[in-house]
Design a protein around this motif. Sequence first.
Motif, PDB file in Angstrom:
ATOM      1  N   ARG A  83     -27.774   9.445  58.064  1.00  0.00           N
ATOM      2  CA  ARG A  83     -28.400   8.179  57.751  1.00  0.00           C
ATOM      3  C   ARG A  83     -27.582   6.945  57.484  1.00  0.00           C
ATOM      4  N   SER A  84     -26.319   7.217  56.426  1.00  0.00           N
ATOM      5  CA  SER A  84     -25.480   6.159  56.491  1.00  0.00           C
ATOM      6  C   SER A  84     -24.584   5.639  57.548  1.00  0.00           C
ATOM      7  N   VAL A  85     -24.052   6.485  58.302  1.00  0.00           N
ATOM      8  CA  VAL A  85     -23.362   6.297  59.416  1.00  0.00           C
ATOM      9  C   VAL A  85     -24.153   5.590  60.631  1.00  0.00           C
ATOM     10  N   THR A  86     -25.603   6.082  60.527  1.00  0.00           N
ATOM     11  CA  THR A  86     -26.452   5.495  61.657  1.00  0.00           C
ATOM     12  C   THR A  86     -26.920   4.053  61.297  1.00  0.00           C
ATOM     13  N   LYS A  87     -27.268   3.801  59.955  1.00  0.00           N
ATOM     14  CA  LYS A  87     -27.389   2.295  59.655  1.00  0.00           C
ATOM     15  C   LYS A  87     -26.184   1.479  59.894  1.00  0.00           C
ATOM     16  N   THR A  88     -25.139   1.822  59.448  1.00  0.00           N
ATOM     17  CA  THR A  88     -23.746   1.108  59.947  1.00  0.00           C
ATOM     18  C   THR A  88     -23.668   0.961  61.372  1.00  0.00           C
ATOM     19  N   ALA A  89     -24.043   1.872  62.229  1.00  0.00           N
ATOM     20  CA  ALA A  89     -23.935   1.765  63.510  1.00  0.00           C
ATOM     21  C   ALA A  89     -24.892   0.883  64.165  1.00  0.00           C
ATOM     22  N   PHE A  90     -26.308   0.801  63.719  1.00  0.00           N
ATOM     23  CA  PHE A  90     -26.916  -0.127  64.122  1.00  0.00           C
ATOM     24  C   PHE A  90     -26.939  -1.754  63.657  1.00  0.00           C
TER      25      PHE A  90
END
Length: 257
Positions: free
Chosen positions: A84-91
Amino acid sequence: MDLAGEDGNEAAARLEAELELLLAMYPDAITFSSRARELRYSHPTNAPGLKATATLVLRLPDAYPVRDFPEVISAVGSRKEDLRSVTKTAFEKPDVAPGEEVLDALVLCFQELLSPQDSPPEQAVPHPTPLSPGRDVRPKTVIIWLHHLLNTNKRKLALSPSMSDSGIVGVTKPGYPGVLVFSGPGAIVDSHVSELRHQKWQAFEVRYDTDDESETKSTWRFSHDKGIREVESMSDVVQAILEPEHRELFLSSIGVK
Protein backbone atom coordinates in the motif's frame (compact mmCIF):
# COMPACT_ATOMS: atom_id res chain seq x y z
CA MET A 1 -20.68 13.92 -1.15
CA ASP A 2 -22.79 13.42 -4.25
CA LEU A 3 -22.37 15.77 -7.17
CA ALA A 4 -25.23 17.57 -8.81
CA GLY A 5 -25.82 19.20 -12.15
CA GLU A 6 -23.41 19.15 -15.07
CA ASP A 7 -20.37 18.06 -13.00
CA GLY A 8 -22.26 15.06 -11.70
CA ASN A 9 -23.49 14.06 -15.15
CA GLU A 10 -20.03 14.46 -16.65
CA ALA A 11 -18.37 12.44 -13.88
CA ALA A 12 -20.91 9.62 -14.21
CA ALA A 13 -20.64 9.46 -18.01
CA ARG A 14 -16.86 9.54 -18.06
CA LEU A 15 -16.57 6.90 -15.34
CA GLU A 16 -19.03 4.62 -17.12
CA ALA A 17 -17.01 4.85 -20.35
CA GLU A 18 -13.74 4.27 -18.49
CA LEU A 19 -15.07 1.21 -16.66
CA GLU A 20 -16.40 -0.23 -19.90
CA LEU A 21 -12.94 -0.03 -21.42
CA LEU A 22 -11.26 -1.48 -18.33
CA LEU A 23 -13.64 -4.43 -18.26
CA ALA A 24 -12.87 -5.06 -21.94
CA MET A 25 -9.13 -4.90 -21.22
CA TYR A 26 -9.22 -7.06 -18.07
CA PRO A 27 -12.46 -9.08 -18.30
CA ASP A 28 -11.45 -11.58 -15.62
CA ALA A 29 -9.45 -9.26 -13.39
CA ILE A 30 -11.55 -6.11 -12.82
CA THR A 31 -14.63 -5.82 -10.63
CA PHE A 32 -16.43 -2.65 -9.55
CA SER A 33 -18.87 -2.12 -6.70
CA SER A 34 -21.03 0.88 -7.59
CA ARG A 35 -22.46 1.03 -4.09
CA ALA A 36 -19.07 1.22 -2.36
CA ARG A 37 -17.46 2.87 -5.40
CA GLU A 38 -14.59 0.40 -5.08
CA LEU A 39 -12.63 -1.03 -7.97
CA ARG A 40 -10.69 -4.27 -7.48
CA TYR A 41 -7.95 -5.49 -9.78
CA SER A 42 -6.66 -9.06 -9.33
CA HIS A 43 -3.35 -9.93 -10.94
CA PRO A 44 -2.58 -13.67 -11.23
CA THR A 45 0.95 -14.72 -10.35
CA ASN A 46 3.32 -16.59 -12.65
CA ALA A 47 5.51 -17.71 -9.77
CA PRO A 48 5.78 -21.51 -9.43
CA GLY A 49 4.07 -22.96 -6.39
CA LEU A 50 1.99 -19.85 -5.70
CA LYS A 51 -1.75 -19.74 -6.33
CA ALA A 52 -2.44 -16.39 -4.68
CA THR A 53 -3.11 -13.26 -6.71
CA ALA A 54 -1.86 -9.76 -6.19
CA THR A 55 -4.74 -7.36 -5.59
CA LEU A 56 -5.31 -3.64 -5.79
CA VAL A 57 -8.42 -1.99 -4.36
CA LEU A 58 -9.24 1.64 -5.13
CA ARG A 59 -12.07 3.82 -3.83
CA LEU A 60 -13.32 6.34 -6.36
CA PRO A 61 -14.52 9.71 -5.02
CA ASP A 62 -17.91 10.93 -6.21
CA ALA A 63 -16.22 13.66 -8.27
CA TYR A 64 -13.83 11.32 -10.08
CA PRO A 65 -12.71 11.75 -12.84
CA VAL A 66 -13.79 15.40 -13.10
CA ARG A 67 -12.10 16.16 -9.79
CA ASP A 68 -10.31 14.29 -7.02
CA PHE A 69 -8.19 11.17 -7.25
CA PRO A 70 -8.73 7.45 -6.53
CA GLU A 71 -7.78 6.39 -3.00
CA VAL A 72 -5.69 3.28 -2.38
CA ILE A 73 -7.64 1.06 0.03
CA SER A 74 -5.50 -2.04 -0.33
CA ALA A 75 -2.48 -3.20 -2.32
CA VAL A 76 -1.21 -6.72 -1.66
CA GLY A 77 1.38 -8.80 -3.51
CA SER A 78 0.97 -12.47 -4.33
CA ARG A 79 3.07 -13.35 -1.28
CA LYS A 80 0.67 -11.33 0.89
CA GLU A 81 3.19 -8.50 1.26
CA ASP A 82 1.67 -5.08 1.96
CA LEU A 83 2.34 -2.80 -1.02
CA ARG A 84 0.00 0.00 0.00
CA SER A 85 2.70 2.51 0.94
CA VAL A 86 4.85 2.02 -2.18
CA THR A 87 1.72 2.01 -4.35
CA LYS A 88 0.58 5.36 -2.96
CA THR A 89 4.03 6.80 -3.58
CA ALA A 90 4.10 5.47 -7.14
CA PHE A 91 0.68 6.98 -7.85
CA GLU A 92 2.04 10.46 -7.11
CA LYS A 93 3.75 10.54 -10.52
CA PRO A 94 2.86 13.64 -12.55
CA ASP A 95 1.47 11.67 -15.49
CA VAL A 96 -1.53 10.52 -13.44
CA ALA A 97 -2.87 13.87 -12.29
CA PRO A 98 -6.40 14.57 -10.96
CA GLY A 99 -8.96 15.64 -13.54
CA GLU A 100 -8.14 12.80 -15.93
CA GLU A 101 -9.14 9.19 -16.43
CA VAL A 102 -6.28 7.40 -14.72
CA LEU A 103 -7.52 3.93 -13.75
CA ASP A 104 -5.70 2.17 -16.59
CA ALA A 105 -2.49 4.03 -15.71
CA LEU A 106 -2.85 3.07 -12.04
CA VAL A 107 -3.36 -0.60 -12.89
CA LEU A 108 -0.25 -0.56 -15.09
CA CYS A 109 1.67 1.23 -12.34
CA PHE A 110 0.64 -1.44 -9.82
CA GLN A 111 1.73 -4.17 -12.22
CA GLU A 112 5.18 -2.60 -12.37
CA LEU A 113 5.50 -2.76 -8.59
CA LEU A 114 5.03 -6.51 -8.53
CA SER A 115 8.00 -8.84 -8.40
CA PRO A 116 9.48 -10.17 -11.66
CA GLN A 117 7.93 -13.55 -10.94
CA ASP A 118 4.49 -11.97 -10.84
CA SER A 119 4.76 -10.04 -14.10
CA PRO A 120 6.53 -10.69 -17.41
CA PRO A 121 9.58 -8.47 -17.92
CA GLU A 122 9.04 -5.28 -19.87
CA GLN A 123 10.65 -4.94 -23.26
CA ALA A 124 13.19 -2.18 -23.54
CA VAL A 125 11.76 0.87 -25.28
CA PRO A 126 14.10 3.22 -27.11
CA HIS A 127 14.12 6.87 -26.15
CA PRO A 128 13.02 9.37 -28.80
CA THR A 129 15.84 10.33 -31.13
CA PRO A 130 16.36 14.10 -31.42
CA LEU A 131 15.61 15.40 -34.88
CA SER A 132 18.69 16.75 -36.62
CA PRO A 133 18.57 19.48 -39.29
CA GLY A 134 18.61 18.10 -42.81
CA ARG A 135 17.29 14.65 -41.89
CA ASP A 136 14.87 12.71 -44.09
CA VAL A 137 12.09 14.93 -45.44
CA ARG A 138 10.65 12.32 -47.82
CA PRO A 139 6.91 11.73 -47.23
CA LYS A 140 6.07 8.95 -44.82
CA THR A 141 2.81 7.51 -43.48
CA VAL A 142 2.32 5.21 -40.49
CA ILE A 143 -0.74 3.50 -39.05
CA ILE A 144 -0.52 2.48 -35.40
CA TRP A 145 -2.88 0.15 -33.53
CA LEU A 146 -3.13 0.50 -29.74
CA HIS A 147 -4.81 -1.86 -27.32
CA HIS A 148 -6.49 1.26 -25.96
CA LEU A 149 -6.06 5.02 -25.93
CA LEU A 150 -7.73 6.47 -22.88
CA ASN A 151 -5.28 8.51 -20.81
CA THR A 152 -5.77 12.22 -21.47
CA ASN A 153 -2.04 12.99 -21.45
CA LYS A 154 -1.37 10.37 -24.12
CA ARG A 155 -4.23 11.67 -26.24
CA LYS A 156 -2.83 15.21 -26.04
CA LEU A 157 0.67 13.99 -26.86
CA ALA A 158 -0.58 12.13 -29.93
CA LEU A 159 -2.21 15.33 -31.19
CA SER A 160 0.80 17.55 -30.52
CA PRO A 161 4.17 16.67 -32.08
CA SER A 162 7.06 18.14 -30.10
CA MET A 163 8.16 20.19 -33.10
CA SER A 164 5.95 23.20 -33.84
CA ASP A 165 4.74 23.56 -37.43
CA SER A 166 5.86 19.97 -37.95
CA GLY A 167 4.00 19.41 -41.18
CA ILE A 168 2.38 16.20 -39.89
CA VAL A 169 -1.23 15.58 -40.88
CA GLY A 170 -3.30 12.79 -39.41
CA VAL A 171 -6.09 11.49 -37.22
CA THR A 172 -6.33 9.73 -33.86
CA LYS A 173 -9.15 7.64 -32.44
CA PRO A 174 -9.21 7.17 -28.67
CA GLY A 175 -10.95 4.36 -26.84
CA TYR A 176 -10.70 0.61 -27.36
CA PRO A 177 -8.86 -0.01 -29.62
CA GLY A 178 -6.91 3.18 -30.24
CA VAL A 179 -5.75 4.13 -33.72
CA LEU A 180 -3.18 6.67 -34.89
CA VAL A 181 -2.55 7.71 -38.49
CA PHE A 182 0.30 10.15 -39.21
CA SER A 183 1.61 11.39 -42.56
CA GLY A 184 4.30 13.96 -43.32
CA PRO A 185 8.08 14.44 -43.54
CA GLY A 186 9.72 11.12 -42.74
CA ALA A 187 12.13 12.24 -40.03
CA ILE A 188 9.44 14.21 -38.19
CA VAL A 189 6.96 11.33 -38.35
CA ASP A 190 9.67 8.98 -37.02
CA SER A 191 10.43 11.39 -34.17
CA HIS A 192 6.76 11.71 -33.20
CA VAL A 193 6.20 7.94 -33.31
CA SER A 194 9.35 7.35 -31.23
CA GLU A 195 8.17 9.85 -28.62
CA LEU A 196 4.80 8.11 -28.40
CA ARG A 197 6.33 4.63 -28.30
CA HIS A 198 8.34 5.67 -25.23
CA GLN A 199 5.09 5.98 -23.27
CA LYS A 200 3.77 2.94 -21.43
CA TRP A 201 1.35 0.96 -23.61
CA GLN A 202 -0.25 -2.41 -23.21
CA ALA A 203 0.10 -2.82 -26.98
CA PHE A 204 1.67 -0.47 -29.54
CA GLU A 205 1.79 -1.95 -33.04
CA VAL A 206 2.86 -0.19 -36.24
CA ARG A 207 0.46 -1.86 -38.66
CA TYR A 208 1.59 0.08 -41.76
CA ASP A 209 4.74 2.00 -42.64
CA THR A 210 5.47 3.35 -46.11
CA ASP A 211 9.18 2.66 -45.49
CA ASP A 212 8.24 -0.99 -46.03
CA GLU A 213 6.62 -0.25 -49.40
CA SER A 214 8.35 0.06 -52.78
CA GLU A 215 5.93 2.41 -54.55
CA THR A 216 6.40 6.16 -54.81
CA LYS A 217 5.40 7.76 -51.56
CA SER A 218 3.31 10.87 -51.04
CA THR A 219 1.75 12.52 -48.00
CA TRP A 220 -1.77 11.27 -47.41
CA ARG A 221 -4.59 13.79 -47.74
CA PHE A 222 -7.24 14.19 -45.06
CA SER A 223 -10.51 16.06 -44.79
CA HIS A 224 -8.67 18.71 -42.76
CA ASP A 225 -5.73 20.46 -44.37
CA LYS A 226 -3.31 20.74 -41.46
CA GLY A 227 -2.48 19.18 -38.13
CA ILE A 228 -3.75 16.09 -36.32
CA ARG A 229 -7.41 15.74 -35.41
CA GLU A 230 -9.08 13.42 -32.91
CA VAL A 231 -12.22 11.62 -34.08
CA GLU A 232 -14.73 9.46 -32.25
CA SER A 233 -15.04 6.26 -34.26
CA MET A 234 -13.31 4.02 -36.77
CA SER A 235 -15.75 5.14 -39.48
CA ASP A 236 -14.73 8.74 -38.75
CA VAL A 237 -11.10 7.78 -39.38
CA VAL A 238 -12.06 6.25 -42.73
CA GLN A 239 -14.09 9.30 -43.72
CA ALA A 240 -11.19 11.61 -42.82
CA ILE A 241 -8.90 9.81 -45.31
CA LEU A 242 -9.65 11.31 -48.73
CA GLU A 243 -8.00 8.95 -51.23
CA PRO A 244 -9.91 5.65 -51.82
CA GLU A 245 -6.69 3.62 -52.12
CA HIS A 246 -5.47 5.00 -48.81
CA ARG A 247 -8.77 4.10 -47.19
CA GLU A 248 -8.31 0.53 -48.43
CA LEU A 249 -4.78 0.44 -47.03
CA PHE A 250 -6.03 1.67 -43.68
CA LEU A 251 -8.86 -0.88 -43.48
CA SER A 252 -6.61 -3.78 -44.45
CA SER A 253 -3.90 -2.66 -42.01
CA ILE A 254 -6.21 -2.70 -39.00
CA GLY A 255 -7.79 -5.98 -40.05
CA VAL A 256 -11.19 -4.77 -41.21
CA LYS A 257 -10.60 -6.01 -44.78
